[in-house]
Design a protein around this motif. Structure first.
Motif, mmCIF file in Angstrom:
data_model
loop_
_atom_site.group_PDB
_atom_site.id
_atom_site.type_symbol
_atom_site.label_atom_id
_atom_site.label_comp_id
_atom_site.label_asym_id
_atom_site.label_seq_id
_atom_site.Cartn_x
_atom_site.Cartn_y
_atom_site.Cartn_z
ATOM 1 N N UNK A 43 0.821 -1.213 0.000
ATOM 2 C CA UNK A 43 0.000 0.000 0.000
ATOM 3 C C UNK A 43 0.852 1.259 0.000
ATOM 4 N N UNK A 44 1.888 1.231 0.819
ATOM 5 C CA UNK A 44 2.791 2.374 0.898
ATOM 6 C C UNK A 44 3.374 2.680 -0.491
ATOM 7 N N UNK A 45 3.805 1.653 -1.173
ATOM 8 C CA UNK A 45 4.420 1.843 -2.494
ATOM 9 C C UNK A 45 3.390 2.310 -3.521
ATOM 10 N N UNK A 46 2.186 1.764 -3.437
ATOM 11 C CA UNK A 46 1.134 2.230 -4.343
ATOM 12 C C UNK A 46 0.829 3.701 -4.116
ATOM 13 N N UNK A 47 0.810 4.073 -2.842
ATOM 14 C CA UNK A 47 0.530 5.466 -2.484
ATOM 15 C C UNK A 47 1.490 6.432 -3.164
ATOM 16 N N UNK A 48 2.749 6.012 -3.373
ATOM 17 C CA UNK A 48 3.734 6.877 -4.032
ATOM 18 C C UNK A 48 3.860 6.558 -5.526
ATOM 19 N N UNK A 49 2.912 5.769 -6.018
ATOM 20 C CA UNK A 49 2.869 5.432 -7.441
ATOM 21 C C UNK A 49 4.210 4.924 -7.965
ATOM 22 N N UNK A 50 4.775 3.989 -7.212
ATOM 23 C CA UNK A 50 6.060 3.410 -7.612
ATOM 24 C C UNK A 50 5.830 2.495 -8.817
#
Ligand SMILES: *[C@@H]1O[C@H](CO)[C@@H](O)[C@H](O)[C@H]1NC(C)=O
Ligand SMILES: *[C@@H]1O[C@H](CO)[C@@H](O)[C@H](O)[C@H]1NC(C)=O
Length: 517
Positions: A97-104
């Motif tokens: 989720x964290x990575x999705x939040x930063x659109x990685x």
């Protein structure tokens, strides 16, 4: 066009090797390192309680992450006592989720946070530990350091790893518009260079006059370059820094290639096998490099790692060392012939001839055929212009590659077309149907975007080449040569009557598409 393609190829040649070496390294920093592992639970409080954090979003399996892992570990080790700067990792296979939040979107992604979880900036430095450290340290400093004492300034220059850009202010400087320009440029280039503003009276005496500030680019142990262009605006200053900051004889590899390619001036390569060769070459090349700064870039290339690049430059990678100048605008390559061992004198002579505009490019070409074995005229690089620009003839050329499927499929129709002209005495004196294998032969000033590319050069009107974009069957091709050619020869009228029907059927099945380069 061809040049864009070159950049991609070269970049992949130059980076493949470095990646291959990474396989036995770990992407995840060991527990006892100073790299902080962040999770959903710890992320926000860590970012907001540290002024500058470099965060790597990664996946344990990714090759580039494995290569970067140890660099982060050693950067974090160097920075371990620095209160301002921290290095962190987020494992995106765990913290989805964290990575999705930063659109990685790719691994690794490096972002720099400045005490806030919102709006991080993208890391723009190199991926070696030293570069990471200096990039992050600069994030924690103002873009320009004020250093007034001559000795402090000299020390700063002596210790700098990258060129130092210095604004020298005379004591009574009044028009300081250029100061704003300088600070603006420093803001955007702070990652790459150190920017200093000084009121040192020694520097002012030496470099300024008329109360006008001076701008210097200084490298340890070298005489400063002084900005002497016209009006100092951001564009001019950035351009000047770009030119002056290139080392006189730097090395080219995956990380530096882009900046040399973008300079868009001729690039002279010395391919070396060992440091001895490189050092000897540097002695002869540097004086030219100094004199030709901003006109020709000179680089060394480690042929043990990147030797394959030689063939992009029409040179033989087996015969080392080698020296070749690539004119990036015309895409011509000027190399020292490789039939004998390269000497200093060869290098000097080629550079001098090139500067004088007298060097001969090395044209990649098959030998000129002694006899034409087929009805389709076999054209080669060396003979291209002579045949194509024969004012008495309409010349149709198919530029192709042996691997191209569309080229193979159209070959029978093309041969048939050639045969019709060739079998008629009058027609054969007016029309040439030719082909050129573009993978083995260079041609100048022909815009080849895909294979096959078909171009008709009309008799008496060679400056108006006609690009063919019809379907690739006998009728359409013949029609094109008749319509657009100067001699208006109709190949179909030369066809024996009984063949007509068969040819029509064939025509219907021809696809019309390009194989991309
Ligand atoms: C440098 O000198 C100027 C004026 O002489 C002064 O305003 C400035 O504070 C000095 N900067 C430093 C870092 O000493
Ligand atoms: C140059 O500009 C910077 C940033 O705006 C400012 O802090 C500094 O005082 C200026 N220096 C001079 C000499 O005007």
């Amino acid at each position: 066009m061809q040049f864009n393609w070159d950049i991609k190829t070269v970049a992949s040649i130059l980076s493949a090797l470095t990646l291959a070496q990474a396989s036995d390294q770990e992407a995840i920093a060991p527990e006892d390192s100073h790299v902080v592992k962040l999770t959903e639970a710890t992320f926000e409080s860590f970012i907001t309680s540290n002024p500058h954090v470099l965060a790597e979003f990664f996946a344990p399996w990714c090759g580039h992450c494995k290569k970067l892992g140890p660099e982060l570990v050693s950067a974090a080790e160097i920075l371990k006592d620095n209160e301002q700067v921290k290095i962190a990792q987020i494992d995106c296979t765990e913290e989805k989720e964290l990575c999705q939040g930063y659109e990685i979107k790719g691994y690794p992604t490096l972002k720099v946070f400045h005490g806030e979880v919102e709006v991080p900036s993208d890391y723009q430095g190199q991926r070696q530990s030293q570069s990471i450290v200096s990039y992050m340290l600069k994030q924690s400093l103002p873009p320009v350091s004020e250093i007034n004492a001559t000795k402090d300034l000299d020390d700063t220059i002596a210790e700098a790893k990258e060129p130092v850009i210095v604004q020298v202010l005379p004591e009574d400087a009044s028009n300081l518009e250029s100061n704003t320009t300088f600070y603006g440029v420093a803001g955007t280039l702070r990652e790459k260079f150190t920017f200093v503003s000084t009121k040192s009276t020694d520097y002012a005496k030496k470099y300024t006059s008329d109360s006008t500030p001076a701008y210097l680019l200084v490298r340890p142990g070298e005489e400063p370059s002084v900005y002497s262009g016209e009006e100092l605006d951001e564009t001019h200053l950035v351009h000047w820094i770009d030119i002056e900051s290139k080392p006189l004889f730097g090395d080219i590899d995956g990380s530096t290639f882009k900046s040399y390619a973008e300079a868009n001036i001729p690039l002279a390569y010395y391919f070396y096998e060992n440091e001895e060769q490189r050092a000897a070459a540097a002695d002869i090349i540097k004086p030219f490099a100094k004199e030709q700064r901003g006109k020709i870039n000179f680089v060394g290339l480690d042929a043990v790692k990147f030797g394959k690049h030689a063939k992009n430059l029409n040179m033989d990678e087996e015969k080392l060392p080698l020296f070749v100048i690539h004119d990036l605008v015309s895409n011509k390559k000027f190399g020292v012939p490789q039939d004998q061992e390269l000497t200093n004198k060869d290098v000097t002579e080629l550079i001098e001839k090139f500067i004088a505009g007298e060097a001969e490019p090395i044209v990649k070409s098959e030998p000129i055929p002694e006899i034409q074995e087929e009805k389709v005229f076999k054209l080669v690089g060396k003979a291209h212009d002579e045949v194509v620009f024969d004012e008495s003839k309409d010349v149709l050329v198919k530029y192709y590659a042996p691997w191209c499927g569309h080229c193979k499929r159209m070959a029978p129709a093309y041969e048939e077309l050639a045969t019709l002209y060739a079998n008629d005495e009058d027609a054969s004196s007016k029309v040439v149907i030719a082909k050129l294998d573009h993978t083995l032969n260079d041609v100048d000033n022909v815009d080849i975007q895909g294979y096959p590319t078909l171009i008709l050069y009309p008799a008496g009107d060679k400056s108006n080449p006609q690009l063919y974009d019809g379907s690739r069957d006998l009728e359409s091709l013949a029609e094109f040569v008749k319509e657009r050619g100067t001699h208006k020869v109709d190949a179909l009228a030369l066809r024996p009557v009984e063949e007509e029907k068969e040819a029509e059927e064939e025509a219907e099945s021809e696809a019309d598409a390009h194989d991309e380069l």
